[in-house]
Design an enzyme around this catalytic site. Structure first.
Site, short mmCIF file in Angstrom:
data_model
loop_
_atom_site.label_atom_id
_atom_site.label_comp_id
_atom_site.label_asym_id
_atom_site.label_seq_id
_atom_site.Cartn_x
_atom_site.Cartn_y
_atom_site.Cartn_z
N ALA A 1 0.85 -1.20 0.00
CA ALA A 1 0.00 0.00 0.00
C ALA A 1 0.88 1.24 0.00
O ALA A 1 1.40 1.65 1.05
CB ALA A 1 -0.92 -0.02 1.21
N ASN B 1 1.68 5.42 -1.30
CA ASN B 1 0.98 6.69 -1.07
C ASN B 1 -0.12 6.94 -2.08
O ASN B 1 -1.16 7.53 -1.74
CB ASN B 1 2.00 7.84 -1.12
CG ASN B 1 2.93 7.84 0.07
OD1 ASN B 1 2.48 7.95 1.21
ND2 ASN B 1 4.22 7.69 -0.16
N SER C 1 -1.13 4.38 -4.69
CA SER C 1 -1.78 3.20 -5.21
C SER C 1 -1.45 1.99 -4.36
O SER C 1 -0.51 2.00 -3.57
CB SER C 1 -1.37 2.94 -6.67
OG SER C 1 0.00 2.59 -6.73
N ASP D 1 8.47 0.39 2.66
CA ASP D 1 8.71 0.15 1.24
C ASP D 1 10.20 0.25 0.92
O ASP D 1 10.76 -0.56 0.16
CB ASP D 1 7.91 1.13 0.37
CG ASP D 1 8.15 2.60 0.70
OD1 ASP D 1 8.65 2.90 1.82
OD2 ASP D 1 7.85 3.46 -0.14
N ARG D 2 10.88 1.23 1.53
CA ARG D 2 12.33 1.34 1.34
C ARG D 2 13.05 0.13 1.94
O ARG D 2 13.97 -0.43 1.33
CB ARG D 2 12.86 2.62 2.00
CG ARG D 2 12.46 3.91 1.29
CD ARG D 2 12.90 5.13 2.08
NE ARG D 2 14.36 5.20 2.20
CZ ARG D 2 14.99 5.99 3.08
NH1 ARG D 2 14.29 6.76 3.91
NH2 ARG D 2 16.31 6.02 3.12
N THR E 1 5.72 27.76 -20.70
CA THR E 1 5.62 27.53 -19.26
C THR E 1 5.55 26.04 -18.95
O THR E 1 6.17 25.56 -18.01
CB THR E 1 4.40 28.26 -18.69
OG1 THR E 1 4.52 29.65 -18.96
CG2 THR E 1 4.30 28.05 -17.19
#
Length: 248
Positions: free
Chosen positions: A12, A14, A16, A98-99, A174
């Site tokens: 899970a 941030n 998806s 996750d890391r 821009t």
């Protein structure tokens, strides 16, 4: 537990949720965002790794436990040590899971000193030596996050979606100024780190990582399922350890 068990890894993130189904060590399928109801897959156990808030994590957990009431559940956290890998953080739980799982997977994939790059919502870089010691790492905004932050904090930086988004030379719209400026910031970070760790193997995952490192000409190993592979390894070790304790 049998090595041929059905395992569902739920990553899970941030933005998806990623579902990866394993039978033993074989990946059967990968799916994002919602559980694919058409898949006839009954997991014996779910390995759950979340960087979301407690409330959002609990909501997803309740939903999945209702779908699989007979399945075991194992929530994965960052640890001081797992699978021969040592966490650099003084408070190991503060390293995003996750890391942590990506570091574990990359160490076992490369079996040498490695730099792990995960470029999604954020750009995360972690460094691991050949013996499995996590040396630390960096977190920077991802490309989309940089654009959104710039637009949300300025009144006059605006552009239409149909503006030219690619071109040669200095940006002359821009849209190009923002998009290519964010690219240059991300590339600058990765290029500086490559100068320090050019003798390391680089492993990449996440939607933007491969494209960014390709632009720099950095040789990489791509593994889109890195977090799930780490979750499978860490979860399996935890189960083996607890089965051994239970048999003593």
């Amino acid at each position: 537990m049998s090595g041929a068990a059905n395992i569902l890894v739920v990553d899970a993130g941030n933005t998806s949720v990623k579902f990866t189904a394993f039978h033993g060590d074989d990946v059967l399928w990968v799916h994002r965002d919602t559980y694919p109801v058409e898949k006839k897959f009954e997991p014996h156990i779910l390995y759950f790794a979340s960087v979301r808030s407690k409330e959002h994590s609990l909501s997803l957990q309740v939903e999945l436990q209702a779908r699989f009431p007979l399945s075991q559940w194992l929530t994965l956290y960052s640890q001081a040590k797992a699978c021969g890998v040592f966490n650099a953080y003084r408070e190991p739980s503060r390293l995003g899971v996750d890391r942590w799982l990506g570091v574990v997977a990359a160490h076992h994939l490369i079996k040498d000193k490695v730099v792990v790059v995960d470029a999604g919502t954020a750009i995360k870089v972690d460094v691991v030596d050949y013996s499995g010691v996590h040396l630390g790492g960096y977190i920077a905004p991802g490309l989309a996050m940089m654009e959104e932050a710039l637009l949300s904090k300025t009144a006059k930086i605006r552009y239409n979606v149909n503006e030219i988004t690619v071109g040669q030379g200095l940006p002359n719209s821009t849209r190009r100024a923002v998009t290519e400026g964010c690219y240059e910031m991300a590339l600058g970070l990765l290029e500086r780190l490559y100068h320090r760790y050019a003798d390391y193997q680089w492993v990449v995952t996440g939607g933007d990582a491969q494209a960014l490192l390709h632009l720099l000409g950095i040789p990489v190993v791509c593994e889109s399922n890195l977090v799930a592979l780490g979750a499978k390894r860490v979860g399996d070790e935890w189960l083996r350890s607890n089965m051994i304790r239970g048999n003593k």
